[in-house]
Design a protein around this motif. Sequence first.
Motif, PDB file in Angstrom:
ATOM      1  N   GLU A  83      57.087  80.071  52.673  1.00  0.00           N
ATOM      2  CA  GLU A  83      56.696  80.498  54.025  1.00  0.00           C
ATOM      3  C   GLU A  83      55.841  81.752  53.981  1.00  0.00           C
ATOM      4  O   GLU A  83      56.074  82.654  53.175  1.00  0.00           O
ATOM      5  N   CYS A 105      62.602  89.338  55.336  1.00  0.00           N
ATOM      6  CA  CYS A 105      63.329  88.074  55.152  1.00  0.00           C
ATOM      7  C   CYS A 105      62.993  87.471  53.792  1.00  0.00           C
ATOM      8  O   CYS A 105      63.402  86.364  53.467  1.00  0.00           O
ATOM      9  N   HIS A 107      60.156  86.347  52.463  1.00  0.00           N
ATOM     10  CA  HIS A 107      59.227  85.223  52.316  1.00  0.00           C
ATOM     11  C   HIS A 107      58.160  85.496  51.252  1.00  0.00           C
ATOM     12  O   HIS A 107      57.641  84.559  50.650  1.00  0.00           O
ATOM     13  N   GLU A 140      57.774  80.528  60.226  1.00  0.00           N
ATOM     14  CA  GLU A 140      59.175  80.068  60.233  1.00  0.00           C
ATOM     15  C   GLU A 140      59.995  80.852  61.245  1.00  0.00           C
ATOM     16  O   GLU A 140      60.876  80.318  61.896  1.00  0.00           O
ATOM     17  N   GLU A 141      59.712  82.155  61.345  1.00  0.00           N
ATOM     18  CA  GLU A 141      60.485  82.997  62.279  1.00  0.00           C
ATOM     19  C   GLU A 141      60.132  82.608  63.713  1.00  0.00           C
ATOM     20  O   GLU A 141      58.960  82.529  64.063  1.00  0.00           O
ATOM     21  N   HIS A 182      65.268  80.161  49.427  1.00  0.00           N
ATOM     22  CA  HIS A 182      65.157  81.342  50.293  1.00  0.00           C
ATOM     23  C   HIS A 182      65.932  82.505  49.674  1.00  0.00           C
ATOM     24  O   HIS A 182      66.897  82.290  48.952  1.00  0.00           O
TER      25      HIS A 182
HETATM   26 ZN   LIG Z   1      63.514  83.675  56.237  1.00  0.00          ZN
END
Ligand SMILES: [Zn+2]
Length: 441
Positions: A83, A105, A107, A140-141, A182
Amino acid sequence: MDKKTLIESAFKEIDKHRNKIINIANSILHEPEEGFKEKKTSKKVKEVFEELGIKYRSELAITGIKGVLGEGKKGPVIAIIAELDAIINYDYPFADKETGAAHACGHFAQVAQLIGAAIGLKKIADRLSGQVVLFVVPAEEFINLEFREDLKREGHIKYYGGKQELIRLGEFDDIDIVIMQHAQSEYPGRKALIPDGSNGFIGKSVRFIGKEAHAGDAPYNGINALNAFNIALSAIHAQRETFRDEDSVRVHPIVTKGGDSVNNVPSEVKVELYVRARTVKAIKEINHKVDTALMAGAMAVGAKVEITNTPGYLPVENNNQLKSIWAKNAAELIGKENVLYTGPRGGSTDMGDLTQIKPGIHPYIGSFTGGLHSREFKVAEEEMAYIISSKIYVLTVIDLLSGGAETAKEIIRDFTPNLSKDEYLKLLDSLSYKNHWKYEG
Ligand SMILES: [Zn+2]
């Protein structure tokens, strides 16, 4: 070439390019961009693909890039996904000062892992019985909703999640199996996590409409929209005892407008909330309870309420065969005791949407610290965050596509999707609706 030789030759290539892999991670970490705006990040990935001689298509769902190894080869097509986007956290050390975009996060690490895997797999691609798609995807967020509403109105997107949009565009039609790793930071050290799926959700924006009046002189002439929400919130809380533990429900509102001025009765109050749960059935059930609670608040004070529902993400359903293969490969590199099976996650991702229609897996990689999305989130150990994790991808793809790709073929044959692509798109559209409610007495 036997499996062992394939692995050795791919790993050697990854180790040789260690710095390149770590550099791309750092470069993205320090230049974060929000979903559907990841132009610079996308350019960085394209440059690496060009350097490596990887064929790709780009500008998919605005910023997505789809590279391919072994193009045109017969056999199953496996996608490794990463992502591009960041979250918003102004307090994050490497946040963009203007936009607040921050890679809290992890990514950036996903992209590095995908590049690492690409470097290793490119070396052996002609020995595999299928193709590997390197899919670097946007957004994605589920944030910045007003910006995404504009994109939708202007016809650039229909759905707010990058993978949702790419499914709609048919970019996953040629892919048989999807894998995405992830970052996780709850368990310190070299850990690999396989959760029992995740929550899905529906996004709601709510507007209570009352009537303004002088708050001191004539409050009896007003209809207080803030009080309507206050009662609605109590009604939501009153429903919490009806939520089943196994549904792992989360209902979490924020007030984005609480009134105009303190000396006026609030005539308009705006609220955003998510209704999350473990199954689509539970999401729909709880969503109905939340709607009646919102209407009850409006009814109590004689206000009106407008509820706009937006499809969020579907729950993740990790494929069992892929889970065992991935776990075995992680164990080979970091030890069996460091591969953990955990309960379902309360958060949500549009990988969930993909796993409803394709065999897929969404496991987590350790060696990060600080909570996801928090200012403390960071890489604790580069080797695991970027290099070992790339190698887990490589081992998994080799398991799937070596020999005659029997393992991948078996997984595809055994898989029964929860939804066909058409059913999926219809479901998303059915979750997109407005309720306008007014007490008529
Ligand atoms: Zn994430």
